[in-house]
Design a protein around this motif. Structure first.
Motif, mmCIF file in Angstrom:
data_model
loop_
_atom_site.group_PDB
_atom_site.id
_atom_site.type_symbol
_atom_site.label_atom_id
_atom_site.label_comp_id
_atom_site.label_asym_id
_atom_site.label_seq_id
_atom_site.Cartn_x
_atom_site.Cartn_y
_atom_site.Cartn_z
ATOM 1 N N MET A 1 0.839 -1.194 0.000
ATOM 2 C CA MET A 1 0.000 0.000 0.000
ATOM 3 C C MET A 1 0.872 1.242 0.000
ATOM 4 S SD MET A 1 -3.051 -1.099 0.057
ATOM 5 C CE MET A 1 -3.899 0.404 0.491
ATOM 6 N N SER A 2 0.495 2.156 -0.841
ATOM 7 C CA SER A 2 1.360 3.310 -1.018
ATOM 8 C C SER A 2 0.866 4.524 -0.257
ATOM 9 C CB SER A 2 1.468 3.623 -2.506
ATOM 10 O OG SER A 2 0.179 3.785 -3.057
ATOM 11 N N TYR A 3 0.522 4.381 1.003
ATOM 12 C CA TYR A 3 0.120 5.583 1.719
ATOM 13 C C TYR A 3 1.260 6.593 1.765
ATOM 14 C CZ TYR A 3 -3.892 2.965 3.416
ATOM 15 O OH TYR A 3 -5.025 2.228 3.515
ATOM 16 N N LYS A 113 -12.246 14.898 7.909
ATOM 17 C CA LYS A 113 -13.301 13.974 7.485
ATOM 18 C C LYS A 113 -12.777 12.539 7.452
ATOM 19 C CE LYS A 113 -17.114 16.261 6.662
ATOM 20 N NZ LYS A 113 -18.380 15.861 7.299
ATOM 21 N N LYS A 114 -11.533 12.385 7.059
ATOM 22 C CA LYS A 114 -10.986 11.031 6.949
ATOM 23 C C LYS A 114 -10.646 10.433 8.306
ATOM 24 C CE LYS A 114 -7.732 8.116 4.513
ATOM 25 N NZ LYS A 114 -8.724 7.472 3.671
ATOM 26 N N GLN B 8 -4.947 -1.871 -5.244
ATOM 27 C CA GLN B 8 -4.239 -2.472 -4.126
ATOM 28 C C GLN B 8 -5.136 -3.436 -3.362
ATOM 29 O OE1 GLN B 8 -1.315 -0.322 -2.165
ATOM 30 N NE2 GLN B 8 -0.855 0.958 -3.905
ATOM 31 N N LEU B 9 -6.374 -3.095 -3.177
ATOM 32 C CA LEU B 9 -7.277 -4.011 -2.479
ATOM 33 C C LEU B 9 -8.347 -4.550 -3.416
ATOM 34 C CD1 LEU B 9 -7.657 -2.256 0.969
ATOM 35 C CD2 LEU B 9 -6.256 -4.214 0.373
ATOM 36 N N GLY B 218 -13.313 11.584 2.446
ATOM 37 C CA GLY B 218 -12.356 10.734 3.167
ATOM 38 C C GLY B 218 -11.647 9.700 2.323
ATOM 39 N N LEU B 219 -12.047 9.559 1.052
ATOM 40 C CA LEU B 219 -11.336 8.583 0.207
ATOM 41 C C LEU B 219 -10.007 9.164 -0.263
ATOM 42 C CD1 LEU B 219 -14.156 7.123 -2.055
ATOM 43 C CD2 LEU B 219 -13.497 6.517 0.280
ATOM 44 N N GLY B 220 -8.997 8.313 -0.314
ATOM 45 C CA GLY B 220 -7.661 8.772 -0.678
ATOM 46 C C GLY B 220 -6.810 8.823 0.555
ATOM 47 N N ALA B 221 -5.538 9.028 0.371
ATOM 48 C CA ALA B 221 -4.658 9.033 1.531
ATOM 49 C C ALA B 221 -3.391 9.810 1.225
ATOM 50 C CB ALA B 221 -4.284 7.610 1.912
ATOM 51 N N GLY B 225 -0.650 7.960 -1.671
ATOM 52 C CA GLY B 225 -1.832 7.186 -2.021
ATOM 53 C C GLY B 225 -2.988 8.144 -2.286
ATOM 54 N N LEU B 346 -12.380 0.522 -0.254
ATOM 55 C CA LEU B 346 -11.889 -0.601 0.560
ATOM 56 C C LEU B 346 -10.698 -0.169 1.410
ATOM 57 C CD1 LEU B 346 -12.153 -3.635 -1.922
ATOM 58 C CD2 LEU B 346 -13.894 -2.645 -0.440
ATOM 59 N N ARG B 347 -9.805 0.601 0.819
ATOM 60 C CA ARG B 347 -8.644 1.079 1.577
ATOM 61 C C ARG B 347 -9.068 1.958 2.744
ATOM 62 N NH1 ARG B 347 -4.794 2.667 -3.498
ATOM 63 N NH2 ARG B 347 -3.492 3.660 -1.911
ATOM 64 N N HIS B 348 -10.054 2.793 2.500
ATOM 65 C CA HIS B 348 -10.499 3.679 3.579
ATOM 66 C C HIS B 348 -11.056 2.881 4.747
ATOM 67 C CE1 HIS B 348 -11.924 7.246 5.582
ATOM 68 N NE2 HIS B 348 -13.096 6.655 5.738
ATOM 69 N N ARG B 349 -11.893 1.905 4.441
ATOM 70 C CA ARG B 349 -12.501 1.208 5.575
ATOM 71 C C ARG B 349 -11.533 0.276 6.273
ATOM 72 N NH1 ARG B 349 -17.418 -2.512 3.062
ATOM 73 N NH2 ARG B 349 -16.152 -4.258 2.362
ATOM 74 N N ALA B 350 -10.466 -0.104 5.585
ATOM 75 C CA ALA B 350 -9.415 -0.870 6.268
ATOM 76 C C ALA B 350 -8.821 -0.058 7.412
ATOM 77 C CB ALA B 350 -8.317 -1.268 5.280
ATOM 78 N N GLN B 351 -8.431 1.171 7.108
ATOM 79 C CA GLN B 351 -7.753 1.961 8.147
ATOM 80 C C GLN B 351 -8.727 2.643 9.104
ATOM 81 O OE1 GLN B 351 -5.184 5.188 6.862
ATOM 82 N NE2 GLN B 351 -4.016 5.151 8.756
ATOM 83 N N ASN B 352 -9.883 2.988 8.592
ATOM 84 C CA ASN B 352 -10.772 3.833 9.377
ATOM 85 C C ASN B 352 -12.043 3.145 9.850
ATOM 86 O OD1 ASN B 352 -9.307 6.577 9.133
ATOM 87 N ND2 ASN B 352 -9.257 5.705 7.084
ATOM 88 N N GLY B 353 -12.140 1.857 9.623
ATOM 89 C CA GLY B 353 -13.234 1.064 10.191
ATOM 90 C C GLY B 353 -14.589 1.329 9.538
ATOM 91 N N MET C 1 -1.535 -6.398 -2.555
ATOM 92 C CA MET C 1 -2.099 -7.385 -1.631
ATOM 93 C C MET C 1 -1.991 -8.778 -2.237
ATOM 94 S SD MET C 1 -3.175 -5.673 0.930
ATOM 95 C CE MET C 1 -4.159 -6.921 1.706
ATOM 96 N N LEU D 346 -6.970 -5.445 9.606
ATOM 97 C CA LEU D 346 -7.271 -4.346 8.670
ATOM 98 C C LEU D 346 -7.640 -4.898 7.296
ATOM 99 C CD1 LEU D 346 -4.550 -1.663 9.584
ATOM 100 C CD2 LEU D 346 -6.773 -2.090 10.641
ATOM 101 N N ARG D 349 -11.234 -6.293 7.313
ATOM 102 C CA ARG D 349 -12.343 -5.345 7.292
ATOM 103 C C ARG D 349 -12.393 -4.545 5.995
ATOM 104 N NH1 ARG D 349 -11.320 -1.069 12.314
ATOM 105 N NH2 ARG D 349 -9.843 0.285 11.255
ATOM 106 N N ALA D 350 -11.278 -4.483 5.293
ATOM 107 C CA ALA D 350 -11.309 -3.853 3.961
ATOM 108 C C ALA D 350 -12.256 -4.623 3.040
ATOM 109 C CB ALA D 350 -9.912 -3.820 3.350
#
Lengths: 353, 353, 353, 353
Positions: A1-3, A113-114, B8-9, B218-221, B225, B346-353, C1, D346, D349-350
């Motif tokens: 993952m490229s965060y 928001k994120k 990625q996911l 909130g999508l993106g990082a 990313g 998918l990436r967002h909910r991985a990190q942010n539940g 992944m 993580l 849950r993704a």
């Protein structure tokens, strides 16, 4: 993952917030044996530093980079190179007033928001201060590319607000003015424009071009590892970037095929509308990339915004900000180009020996 | 490594050459429980198919997609979804004359330089035929995004050569003409232009816009990313793409900050110069992307080129080609947007539940 | 992944369920120019096929592998190689009785818990049928490694239930019996044991060893790309694997350093307790790996289990199953070793030229 | 590429050499909002520190970890967490004599072969000092797992040379002795053994077990993202590891299926030979892993070796070394288990919401 990591074989991971104790990075995958010392990296950092002229933010960071690992007796060992810069000139108090406000046009809002939580001081992680580490890592990549492939990279300011400076009149002039302007005759005009802008409290956008010479043919890969796609990602990922072009870019839209296609003779290509990349793979021509930067959103001119509770507020930004982030973007764009090319040189030789 | 994989996911891996026995893909990471059947995917494939009008290539592929795995009793199982399309209308003989030649402006040359070997028939792997699988996978992503997030995606032709059709006059008209033109009054003009172009043997560029509505914030990082960086990569990675813009894009260069920044009130944002993305993270506004496509390089109008032994030759391309690849790009651009958004949800909910 | 993909530069992505229409894979990153044809791959598939003797499952799959892409005029092009095998001898009706039951010791239960939905026919995606594609891709890697590095790989049955066959008495005998047993004198004993086991309705575990010769020093990378770590992952990821050892493995626990360390002279190493890997990097010695496989959980001997609604049920498995999966594991273990070494050869030359 | 990074969504990147200025790490992907402070991490570091008893290396590092980024006002922000520890008690002179020699059984030789260059001081990057950062990052993962999933992790010494301590007689005793021995009655025996060993100048191997309780079912993924495969990789990647087992491990080889399969009733599973993992996915039972560590190769007892020019030399290692690295391995094994589980929570849950 490229965060917070870019690259697949030459990998840069950065960390640090604008007003935290330090910023730094880890470069993983650098070939062993490259001679490198902190002083060489500092020279590149100086080019992007704030406070070099009255036209950029007046925060004065020494950017006294230290090499913590991966270099032994002056040479890279093949293990991760860690670089660290202490933050010394952070004035967090400037940000007290936006602690609970979102600056329109700024990542303040989206981080909130994120993550539901943010380091508001100086933009935290969203600050352009992070690009220090891109330039630092780029310095390592550039040196390797120069020594091993002969690749040379040069960026320049192509437009600032209404003033166009696309054409390079004098390659040497680029480093001789605070704008990275390639046309000495335009420098005075830029200064007047910027002085007026600064006084007005407003900001402006810019466009930066970059060229890489001596890029060997064959770099890049179909179909999701294309060199142009990864350059687009690298450039669009710079703070404030809003557009990326390769070669003729958006001008291609109105071109005919007979005009756009770059004919080939035994002397080489007759033009370079492709920007050195065909089908996602370098052709051996110069690689040409152009990146658009939006105007800074941190202004002392008030505007309508929201606070963290959702109330309407008048937002006014204090602190030290660049009225045109594009002015300092040239070394960053160069670094991103170096990082992508470096990664692709390693990727190419993995598959193709 | 992302040679032939994107995401990625939610990961799409494609394979297949233009004139090989089949093309296909594997979608890995799709959430379980999505109802999907081949017929739904075929509807999307039909939108990008050649031979729908006289303005595109006359190759007529049935694109009769089969689901080989990952779907059981009509629902995704969470395991890899494999899709396969047999190639049925390949005319490899058309390519005999370029077997040992490089078409200027084409990936012919760079594949040869990279691999020393290539499948020259129909462009092999560099053919736009590969985008069939992007659209197929995009159909899966789109359906999931619609059902789970309410996200809706629509692209349109924004410019074709000199004819500008940026502004959407009628959303319903987009699907009602072979150009995906959002202005019914311009369709006749486009037809005349294309008929003349086709007769001339030349090709032309185009620009395609796309919008995603109901994208959650909130999508993106940060910082490698970023949603806009990955969109730039996804769009620039489409065959023939030469430029990508988010929101105001290159117009940002000449804007002031007071103009560009999108003010916020309790009613929402007052403008959308940002294109729905701030600091690499979605803001909740519509996501807006514009992509430039170059004119096709395969022309029957002769030009100067080289053969594989380095001799100068006159290159003339026979076979069936699109005079403007941008005409069929709309469903592809939509698919790429869907794939990137899906991955980021998918990436967002991985990190942010 | 890495859900369904293994490898970083030589990447294998597999798809397909045991009783779906087909299984297949995509190999991405294979160097161009390797001569390969389907017939060569079929030879390897035949070695792992069921139904070769009465000691394995009686499902008789032809495994008539097709190459769909990435090979042109008999040579790899550098683009993704897709392989496909139709499933022809699936008897889904055998699984009706476990449609709503979980076999103790089987992935039935965990797939259900993870995805809430599963293809219960023949174990779906969790079936050892997936390993067909590992062997197919392994055949490509093996050929490349042999031609380019001289690497040779050979596995053998080291233990089956209580019968130990660690020591290789005759390398040629391995392929001459259905057990891959390296000791011809033990074959009769194995046959008697297996016949008795099969009649009893029970199953048994096994251990498989594998050696790679002519591995160049330098493969692997500190500290999270270690060759031994990736071999451990590759082997433990085979269906039914429960343990992995490199070199002396668990015997190291009771060894002293003076015994374990492999002394070096100008003639080479004096022993190989390390199994050819030091600090995660190959030393040039033979690479030695041992893998433990548990007994199959699908038995016709009843046991206590649960159904999907949580009720206790008596579970009895019909269908055709291997009483000892370890018997067919030798070609799979060899394939995994080939895939990992291939990936590391490419990774090594990326960084080290 | 996972050279110095482990994990896909919860990503740890480490840097630093044993005798360089500092070691450190970047943790990327940590969910926001976790309360964490340096003092909590230091407690974990203290558990693995050298110099806690006479049975480990006498290097006394303070391991005074600093948090450089990613934590604001005591809580994680979702951005990269950088941790740094200065090296303070490095005695590089001890290594002068092996500057040009390779210690048999040590990574000295393979680093040289791979990179042609190495930091020989204290093993450089191959030193177990790197595991400090695994434990530091593991402390973050552990805290999150405990608070969010109730997961608890405990390791123990299961064997040291000939002395077996597999069985946990008293969970509280584990932290009450310098060996992490779970049987108070064996501690004296271990002390006598180690005192004798130390005097002899030799070293010995060890085995460490670890358990994770309250692991939710569903973690892990078919077929190349299996939980057990990634645990195998994580454990085998620890310095000196030579073998990994899940659940019954190598004992499975001699088991019958009726013995191995863990029957299920409404009360739960009746046994745990699987070690909590079926088909690569957690079952909800305790996850059980066992790891074998070889004896240290750095001995003052002379042996035959080579120097960098290929000459035979007598190798004698001075400096401060652990006579049994397994003694300090317990906190490292726990950390690796925490890192893998965190990543898989993580990842789960993704895809599965």
């Amino acid at each position: 993952m490229s965060y917070n990591t870019i690259g697949q074989l030459f990998r840069l991971t950065t960390f640090g917030e604008s007003h935290g104790p330090a910023i730094g990075c880890v470069i993983d995958g650098c070939p062993p044996g490259l001679e490198i010392e902190a002083a060489e990296i500092r020279i590149e950092l100086e080019r992007r530093a704030t406070g070099r002229s009255r036209h950029t933010s007046q925060r004065r960071e020494k950017d006294d980079v230290q090499i913590l690992s991966g270099v032994f007796e002056g040479r890279t060992t093949g293990t991760p190179i860690a670089l660290l810069v202490q933050n010394t000139d952070a004035k967090s108090k400037d940000y007290e007033n936006i602690r609970k406000q979102f600056r329109p046009g700024h990542a303040d809002f989206t981080y909130w928001k994120k993550y539901g939580f943010r380091d508001y001081r100086g933009g935290g992680r969203s600050s352009a201060r992070e690009t220090t580490m891109r330039v630092a890592a780029g310095a390592v990549a550039r040196k390797w590319l120069k020594l091993n492939c002969g690749i040379e990279i040069q960026g320049w300011l192509a437009q600032l607000g209404p003033i166009r400076t696309d054409e390079v009149m004098d390659w040497n002039s680029i480093e001789a003015n605070p704008f990275f302007c390639p046309n000495p005759e335009k420098v005075a005009e830029l200064e007047v424009f910027m002085d007026r802008l600064r006084k007005s409290g407003d900001s402006v956008g810019a466009r930066v071009n970059v060229i890489a010479r001596n890029v060997p043919p064959g770099l890049g890969a179909p179909v999701y590892g294309k060199l142009d796609a990864e350059l687009a990602s690298a450039m669009m990922g710079i703070n404030a970037a809003k557009g990326v072009e390769i070669g003729a870019g958006f001008d291609s839209v109105a071109q005919n095929g007979t005009e756009h296609r770059d004919e080939m003779t035994t002397e080489g290509f007759l033009s370079n509308h492709a920007g050195g990349i065909l089908g996602g793979i370098s052709s051996g021509q110069d690689v040409l990339v152009s990146t658009a930067f939006k105007p800074t959103s941190s202004l002392r001119i008030p505007c309508r915004g929201l606070d963290v509770e959702g109330n309407e507020v008048e937002v006014v930004t204090k602190g030290r900000h660049d009225p045109c982030v594009g002015i300092r973007a040239t070394p960053i764009v160069e670094a991103m180009l170096a990082l992508v090319l470096m990664d692709h040189v390693l990727r190419h030789r993995a598959q193709n020996g």
